[in-house]
Design a protein around this motif. Structure first.
Motif, mmCIF file in Angstrom:
data_model
loop_
_atom_site.group_PDB
_atom_site.id
_atom_site.type_symbol
_atom_site.label_atom_id
_atom_site.label_comp_id
_atom_site.label_asym_id
_atom_site.label_seq_id
_atom_site.Cartn_x
_atom_site.Cartn_y
_atom_site.Cartn_z
ATOM 1 N N ARG A 175 -28.894 20.992 5.109
ATOM 2 C CA ARG A 175 -30.118 21.623 5.623
ATOM 3 C C ARG A 175 -31.216 20.591 5.831
ATOM 4 O O ARG A 175 -31.991 20.684 6.779
ATOM 5 N N TYR A 176 -31.257 19.584 4.955
ATOM 6 C CA TYR A 176 -32.276 18.550 5.134
ATOM 7 C C TYR A 176 -31.991 17.727 6.393
ATOM 8 O O TYR A 176 -32.901 17.450 7.187
ATOM 9 N N ILE A 177 -30.728 17.395 6.603
ATOM 10 C CA ILE A 177 -30.348 16.653 7.814
ATOM 11 C C ILE A 177 -30.655 17.481 9.055
ATOM 12 O O ILE A 177 -31.133 16.961 10.068
ATOM 13 N N LEU A 187 -20.352 35.599 3.717
ATOM 14 C CA LEU A 187 -21.666 35.829 4.308
ATOM 15 C C LEU A 187 -22.254 37.139 3.793
ATOM 16 O O LEU A 187 -23.461 37.258 3.628
ATOM 17 N N LYS A 188 -21.389 38.106 3.535
ATOM 18 C CA LYS A 188 -21.874 39.381 2.992
ATOM 19 C C LYS A 188 -20.723 40.248 2.527
ATOM 20 O O LYS A 188 -19.655 40.225 3.128
ATOM 21 N N ALA A 211 -30.071 33.336 7.660
ATOM 22 C CA ALA A 211 -29.530 33.685 6.341
ATOM 23 C C ALA A 211 -28.111 33.155 6.196
ATOM 24 O O ALA A 211 -27.745 32.597 5.158
ATOM 25 N N ASN A 212 -27.301 33.294 7.235
ATOM 26 C CA ASN A 212 -25.926 32.805 7.176
ATOM 27 C C ASN A 212 -25.885 31.282 7.036
ATOM 28 O O ASN A 212 -25.065 30.751 6.278
ATOM 29 N N ASN A 213 -26.769 30.601 7.739
ATOM 30 C CA ASN A 213 -26.811 29.139 7.615
ATOM 31 C C ASN A 213 -27.141 28.715 6.196
ATOM 32 O O ASN A 213 -26.612 27.730 5.695
ATOM 33 N N LYS A 214 -28.020 29.474 5.566
ATOM 34 C CA LYS A 214 -28.381 29.161 4.193
ATOM 35 C C LYS A 214 -27.144 29.269 3.294
ATOM 36 O O LYS A 214 -26.994 28.508 2.347
#
Lengths: 191, 191
Positions: A150-152, B69-70, A139-142
């Motif tokens: 994200r694609y890379i 992040l939150k 979730a944090n990466n998003k």
DNA sequence: TGGTAATTGTGTCAATTGACACAAAATTAA
DNA sequence: TTAATTTTGTGTCAATTGACACAATTACCA
């Protein structure tokens, strides 16, 4: 069951006896491409561990559009957690994007494992904690990464997904449209 | 400790004796506005339960921008989970946006609880499962809902956050810019 | 194997969004 | 209480994005 054995091993040592107890609660299964693992109105009574292939976990909204919640890759535990833990019917769907082989742990067996002995109960608790930790990292990466990043990341860490899953679904998985992903691919190809 | 007692109670019955054991592992604490609960380079050795006030959990990227992040609201367990479970130093920060009162469970006490007796161990495992389930619901909602829908959700379910947290931080919490959130607010006010 | 269905590449265009800028208001600290 | 700082409201503008459309290609099934 070797994949699942390796997966469990990363979370700590377990005697061969206990590992056997753990693995004996898992049944192997498979899906043909397009086959549904869970569909709307199903009760969710199992946890799944994907060995090979990809799953598409999505929901259809009132507005009529399909919203991808996750593309599940190999070596990953997946289920509809709220529905599994709290014994609810789901409104979402999970379908095989490719041929899929998986292990399945039924709720009954999962609960029995937690009662079997202290070592196993404690081991499963650790696995739960690590999965929780992984969910938060995802979730944090998003939040941290752009769609292009994200694609890379997929290119580098999950090239199999890019090869086997339709671009439209990959696009929704990383949070964009098919067209925008296409622009990103064109840009990366030019560089 | 009443809030924490109520929080735990929602996950099942617990004898008063076991509830006492659980609660006695929690120490109360507080923060002034602007005070840091966890900062970059800290080791994360506690789980926190927010009773009152709001926390801002964010990371600063290499590019120099701050990524929320939150925003942690009352009645919520929070920690940096990967760092807590896997004993790592963090690069992120968690700071009080308002005066905050919280309960703290240190890793040592958390681990001791898991060893204290089978009922408590099993109870904590259930709480972990429910928190995991909640995290996934939160992540799925982020995929399903538009920014405007998430803002309306806050208006309905967390008006206190809107009242006490700067709009810029609320904007980043729901995944947009301060300016776009302002446009949404203007549009909603007009309707 | 041939026909159908699904997926992909690509262009145009309108709508949304983020970045920037700055004055007004509110909050905080001295 | 005043000065400094932070936060907010708001306009403009450029860049990004999604929606739509459709031809080309690929995959699938009968």
């Amino acid at each position: 069951m070797q994949m699942l054995r390796d997966y469990f091993s990363q979370f700590g040592e377990l005697s061969e006896e206990n590992m056997q107890i753990l693995l004996s609660s898992c049944k192997r299964g498979s899906l043909a491409k397009g086959e549904e693992l869970v569909q709307a109105n199903d009760w969710v009574d199992s946890i799944y561990f994907v060995e090979e292939g990809f799953l598409h976990y999505y929901t259809d909204t009132e507005n009529g559009d399909r919203c991808t919640l996750k593309v599940v890759s190999p070596n990953y535990f997946w289920t509809m957690l709220d529905e599994f833990f709290n014994q609810k019917q789901t409104i979402d769907t999970c379908v095989a994007l490719t041929e899929v082989s998986f292990c399945e742990i039924k709720r009954q067996d999962y609960n029995a494992l937690k009662e079997s002995n202290k070592t196993i109960a404690s081991f499963i608790h650790s696995v739960t904690e690590q999965i929780l930790s992984l969910k938060v990292i995802e979730a944090n990466n998003k939040s941290k990464m752009t769609v292009e990043e994200r694609y890379i990341d997929l290119l580098e860490n999950n090239p199999q997904m890019i090869q086997e899953v339709p671009v439209g679904i990959i696009a929704s998985h990383i949070g964009t449209s098919r067209e925008t992903l296409h622009r990103i691919r064109k840009k990366l190809a030019a560089a």
